[in-house]
Scaffold this motif. Sequence first.
Motif, PDB file in Angstrom:
ATOM      1  N   PHE A 203       0.812  -1.212   0.000  1.00  0.00           N
ATOM      2  CA  PHE A 203       0.000   0.000   0.000  1.00  0.00           C
ATOM      3  C   PHE A 203       0.850   1.267   0.000  1.00  0.00           C
ATOM      4  CE2 PHE A 203      -2.558  -3.284   2.012  1.00  0.00           C
ATOM      5  CZ  PHE A 203      -3.691  -3.238   1.223  1.00  0.00           C
ATOM      6  N   TYR A 204       1.977   1.239   0.720  1.00  0.00           N
ATOM      7  CA  TYR A 204       2.704   2.477   0.950  1.00  0.00           C
ATOM      8  C   TYR A 204       4.047   2.528   0.222  1.00  0.00           C
ATOM      9  CZ  TYR A 204      -0.688   3.392   4.612  1.00  0.00           C
ATOM     10  OH  TYR A 204      -1.833   3.610   5.296  1.00  0.00           O
ATOM     11  N   GLY A 205       4.390   1.482  -0.510  1.00  0.00           N
ATOM     12  CA  GLY A 205       5.653   1.492  -1.229  1.00  0.00           C
ATOM     13  C   GLY A 205       6.810   1.103  -0.351  1.00  0.00           C
ATOM     14  N   PRO A 206       7.983   0.842  -0.955  1.00  0.00           N
ATOM     15  CA  PRO A 206       9.125   0.335  -0.206  1.00  0.00           C
ATOM     16  C   PRO A 206       9.620   1.325   0.840  1.00  0.00           C
ATOM     17  CG  PRO A 206       9.725   0.846  -2.472  1.00  0.00           C
ATOM     18  CD  PRO A 206       8.251   0.984  -2.384  1.00  0.00           C
ATOM     19  N   GLY A 207      10.224   0.795   1.891  1.00  0.00           N
ATOM     20  CA  GLY A 207      10.841   1.613   2.921  1.00  0.00           C
ATOM     21  C   GLY A 207       9.872   2.137   3.949  1.00  0.00           C
ATOM     22  N   VAL A 208       8.602   1.652   3.922  1.00  0.00           N
ATOM     23  CA  VAL A 208       7.622   2.166   4.866  1.00  0.00           C
ATOM     24  C   VAL A 208       7.898   1.626   6.270  1.00  0.00           C
ATOM     25  CG1 VAL A 208       6.011   0.317   4.330  1.00  0.00           C
ATOM     26  CG2 VAL A 208       5.172   2.434   5.332  1.00  0.00           C
ATOM     27  N   ARG A 209       7.758   2.498   7.272  1.00  0.00           N
ATOM     28  CA  ARG A 209       7.902   2.101   8.683  1.00  0.00           C
ATOM     29  C   ARG A 209       6.805   2.799   9.463  1.00  0.00           C
ATOM     30  NH1 ARG A 209      11.570  -0.290   6.701  1.00  0.00           N
ATOM     31  NH2 ARG A 209      13.709  -0.635   7.409  1.00  0.00           N
ATOM     32  N   MET A 210       6.020   2.007  10.207  1.00  0.00           N
ATOM     33  CA  MET A 210       4.972   2.599  11.021  1.00  0.00           C
ATOM     34  C   MET A 210       4.762   1.754  12.268  1.00  0.00           C
ATOM     35  SD  MET A 210       1.902   3.974   8.611  1.00  0.00           S
ATOM     36  CE  MET A 210       1.643   2.459   7.737  1.00  0.00           C
ATOM     37  N   GLY A 211       4.284   2.389  13.326  1.00  0.00           N
ATOM     38  CA  GLY A 211       4.000   1.664  14.555  1.00  0.00           C
ATOM     39  C   GLY A 211       2.955   0.585  14.355  1.00  0.00           C
ATOM     40  N   ILE A 212       1.942   0.904  13.549  1.00  0.00           N
ATOM     41  CA  ILE A 212       0.861  -0.057  13.348  1.00  0.00           C
ATOM     42  C   ILE A 212       1.379  -1.327  12.674  1.00  0.00           C
ATOM     43  CG2 ILE A 212       0.181   0.954  11.146  1.00  0.00           C
ATOM     44  CD1 ILE A 212      -2.265  -0.469  13.698  1.00  0.00           C
ATOM     45  N   MET A 213       2.439  -1.185  11.836  1.00  0.00           N
ATOM     46  CA  MET A 213       3.013  -2.384  11.216  1.00  0.00           C
ATOM     47  C   MET A 213       3.574  -3.316  12.278  1.00  0.00           C
ATOM     48  SD  MET A 213       4.972  -0.453   8.117  1.00  0.00           S
ATOM     49  CE  MET A 213       5.921  -1.890   7.664  1.00  0.00           C
ATOM     50  N   GLY A 214       4.212  -2.702  13.282  1.00  0.00           N
ATOM     51  CA  GLY A 214       4.726  -3.518  14.378  1.00  0.00           C
ATOM     52  C   GLY A 214       3.593  -4.212  15.112  1.00  0.00           C
TER      53      GLY A 214
ATOM     54  N   GLU B 205       9.458  -8.640  22.102  1.00  0.00           N
ATOM     55  CA  GLU B 205       9.903  -9.033  20.763  1.00  0.00           C
ATOM     56  C   GLU B 205      10.758  -7.926  20.124  1.00  0.00           C
ATOM     57  OE1 GLU B 205      10.078 -11.460  18.893  1.00  0.00           O
ATOM     58  OE2 GLU B 205       8.905 -12.948  19.993  1.00  0.00           O
ATOM     59  N   THR B 206      11.840  -8.334  19.470  1.00  0.00           N
ATOM     60  CA  THR B 206      12.724  -7.355  18.860  1.00  0.00           C
ATOM     61  C   THR B 206      12.704  -7.433  17.340  1.00  0.00           C
ATOM     62  OG1 THR B 206      14.136  -7.820  20.726  1.00  0.00           O
ATOM     63  CG2 THR B 206      15.023  -6.368  19.058  1.00  0.00           C
ATOM     64  N   ALA B 207      12.897  -8.640  16.820  1.00  0.00           N
ATOM     65  CA  ALA B 207      13.120  -8.793  15.385  1.00  0.00           C
ATOM     66  C   ALA B 207      12.009  -8.196  14.525  1.00  0.00           C
ATOM     67  CB  ALA B 207      13.340 -10.266  15.056  1.00  0.00           C
ATOM     68  N   PRO B 208      10.728  -8.522  14.795  1.00  0.00           N
ATOM     69  CA  PRO B 208       9.679  -7.972  13.923  1.00  0.00           C
ATOM     70  C   PRO B 208       9.622  -6.448  13.997  1.00  0.00           C
ATOM     71  CG  PRO B 208       8.716  -9.188  15.760  1.00  0.00           C
ATOM     72  CD  PRO B 208      10.171  -9.424  15.815  1.00  0.00           C
ATOM     73  N   LEU B 209       9.874  -5.881  15.182  1.00  0.00           N
ATOM     74  CA  LEU B 209       9.801  -4.430  15.324  1.00  0.00           C
ATOM     75  C   LEU B 209      10.976  -3.777  14.610  1.00  0.00           C
ATOM     76  CD1 LEU B 209       8.669  -4.163  19.030  1.00  0.00           C
ATOM     77  CD2 LEU B 209       7.301  -4.103  16.964  1.00  0.00           C
ATOM     78  N   LEU B 210      12.104  -4.459  14.630  1.00  0.00           N
ATOM     79  CA  LEU B 210      13.295  -3.964  13.938  1.00  0.00           C
ATOM     80  C   LEU B 210      12.977  -3.739  12.464  1.00  0.00           C
ATOM     81  CD1 LEU B 210      16.154  -3.679  15.127  1.00  0.00           C
ATOM     82  CD2 LEU B 210      16.704  -5.885  14.123  1.00  0.00           C
ATOM     83  N   ILE B 211      12.251  -4.687  11.864  1.00  0.00           N
ATOM     84  CA  ILE B 211      11.925  -4.593  10.438  1.00  0.00           C
ATOM     85  C   ILE B 211      10.782  -3.626  10.191  1.00  0.00           C
ATOM     86  CG2 ILE B 211      10.970  -5.895   8.498  1.00  0.00           C
ATOM     87  CD1 ILE B 211      12.401  -8.320   9.640  1.00  0.00           C
ATOM     88  N   ALA B 212       9.736  -3.732  11.023  1.00  0.00           N
ATOM     89  CA  ALA B 212       8.485  -3.051  10.692  1.00  0.00           C
ATOM     90  C   ALA B 212       8.421  -1.630  11.246  1.00  0.00           C
ATOM     91  CB  ALA B 212       7.300  -3.864  11.205  1.00  0.00           C
ATOM     92  N   VAL B 213       9.101  -1.383  12.346  1.00  0.00           N
ATOM     93  CA  VAL B 213       8.940  -0.087  12.999  1.00  0.00           C
ATOM     94  C   VAL B 213      10.223   0.733  12.981  1.00  0.00           C
ATOM     95  CG1 VAL B 213       8.153   1.056  15.092  1.00  0.00           C
ATOM     96  CG2 VAL B 213       7.254  -1.176  14.507  1.00  0.00           C
TER      97      VAL B 213
END
Lengths: 259, 359
Positions: B201-212, B280-288
């Motif tokens: 939806f938001y294109g590459p490189g997107v980072r948001m709290g909701i993704m985490g 949890e660290t790994a998923p937040l590292l990628i998503a947030v």
Amino acid sequence: MAKRLDVSDLDIYYDKFLAVQGVSMTIEPRSVTALIGPSGCGKSTFLRTLNRMHELVPNARVEGKVMMDEEDLYGPNVDPVRVRRHVGMVFQRPNPFPTMSVYDNVAAGLKLNNKRMKRSDMDELVERSLRSANLWDEVKDRLNRPGSGLSGGQQQRLCIARAIAVQPDVLLMDEPCSALDPISTGAIEDLIVELKRDYTIVIVTHNMQQAQRISDTTGFFNLKAIGEPGALVEIDATTKIFTNPGNTATEDYVSGRFG
Amino acid sequence: MTSLTKTPTPQDLPAVSDVPLTHGSLPRRAAPLTLLGSVLAGLLLFVLDWSPAWCALLAAAGYTLTVYLWSRRVEGSRKATDRVVTAIVTSAFLLALLPLVSVLITVVGKGLARFDATFFTNSMRGVVGEGGGVHHAIMGTLIITGLAALISVPVGILTAIYLVEYGRGRLARYITFFVDVMTGIPSIVAGLFAYALFELFYGPGVRMGIMGAVALSVLMIPIVVRATEEMLKLVPNELREAAFALAVPKWLTILKVVLPTALAGIATGVTLAIARVIGETAPLLIAVGITTGDNFDPFDGRMATLSVFSYYEYVSPGVPPEPSLDRAWSAAFLLIIIVMALNLVARLVSRLFAPKTRA
């Protein structure tokens, strides 16, 4: 209040397994009908078809007719939930709701259905039901305590109060005294005899003295043979069943010479 | 009497009169003293510069062997086996406790250094070297975990209700199977999933709290489903039947009888599920990702979280590294405190909501 049940040619199945076959009987209003017979012969199964609790088991079904006065309980468009509104049930093990107080347990039939009622009317209904169940004097000071804190006999009378609070026409009882001591059993038997003034009562029991003490009519269920479905062998006035039954199997059973 | 031929003849068994009612027993202090001796021997080896692991192992083995042989001679084989199994079970327990104690001591020891007011009230904006705090990361962790709970608790509880109360046949079996599969998803895969989903939806490189939050719910939903399922199964069927017999429809029975009865267990399960994902660290590292300043809007850009903060402070410390490392340890310590607090809350909740029998 107090309706007549007329069962004709009722076959009860669990999926493909025929559990009870060809039951026909008339249950008179304002009387106590006792169902006796060995374990596994289908007494409880039959009882649960009278308020359509039987079909809660997946794939369970019945064939035949159960008429309550003029209405067929298994007719098309009959809502099982409404059937249960008319036909109440008391179970073998006392099962008050553990999250509710004594008061709320009695009022459960209304409260769980989101029925609104004036506080004073509700109080009156709870008191009347508890009095009918001969429990009022024992619990009137602890209506707000949890229902599961009562003794076994009190819990069972609480369940009876809960069942009659919704004023059903018929009351089914599935071995209501089998988990109780003789004193509590006596209290409940007295209660059943009182309740038959207003209700049609059907009770399953393993205790033949109990059937003799409280019932007007007794039905004897038995398996035709090992592996065959259960069936109603004979139903008649209680005195006749216990003194001069028409069937030798009945005589053997009530006199303790079974098998 | 022919049917009795297979039972042992009297000659095979010792005569009853030969089996005494009493048997010998070790002296009262024998076992504790042996233990003390083994521990002292272990310490001696330690002083002689053996590795601590070998010392502990040899001390445990020495105690077990001595007590077994001694007990076997004096007390008989059943008692001896009992003592050996007791020793083994105790050792296993201590072994399992070891990492916990070690982690606690290390984290508390190193984490206390930065437990000051600045640490809790400041963010890292413009901080180089000493000072700085984790206010932004605390809020980020709470917001993201809260959102994750908001997503997973309804989904999880409703799934469990379906499985226990309604599910029959194939669909229910598939759901159970996939919930099991979900339990085993590596957390980084959950992060990648969230990233891939939002990238659409938001294109590459997107980072948001909701993704985490989405990534964490992938991990959390199966835990909530499992816990709730077990609790719903524990509700006696008699209660459901009692409600049905009062002409209560099924959905009201579930809502007003089954759920309240199981509420304590469900609340405990949910709290433990939150405790499970909050670190949890790994998923937040990628998503947030991470940020230095306050960002409390989970729908807009990177946010800081305690676990990721701790990680970054450790892998890319400043010069000199000490202030960064101190902050990393303190953040880790804070996470442990939060998880412990959640566990305590879970216990409290289960006590508060439990159906009362006496009052």
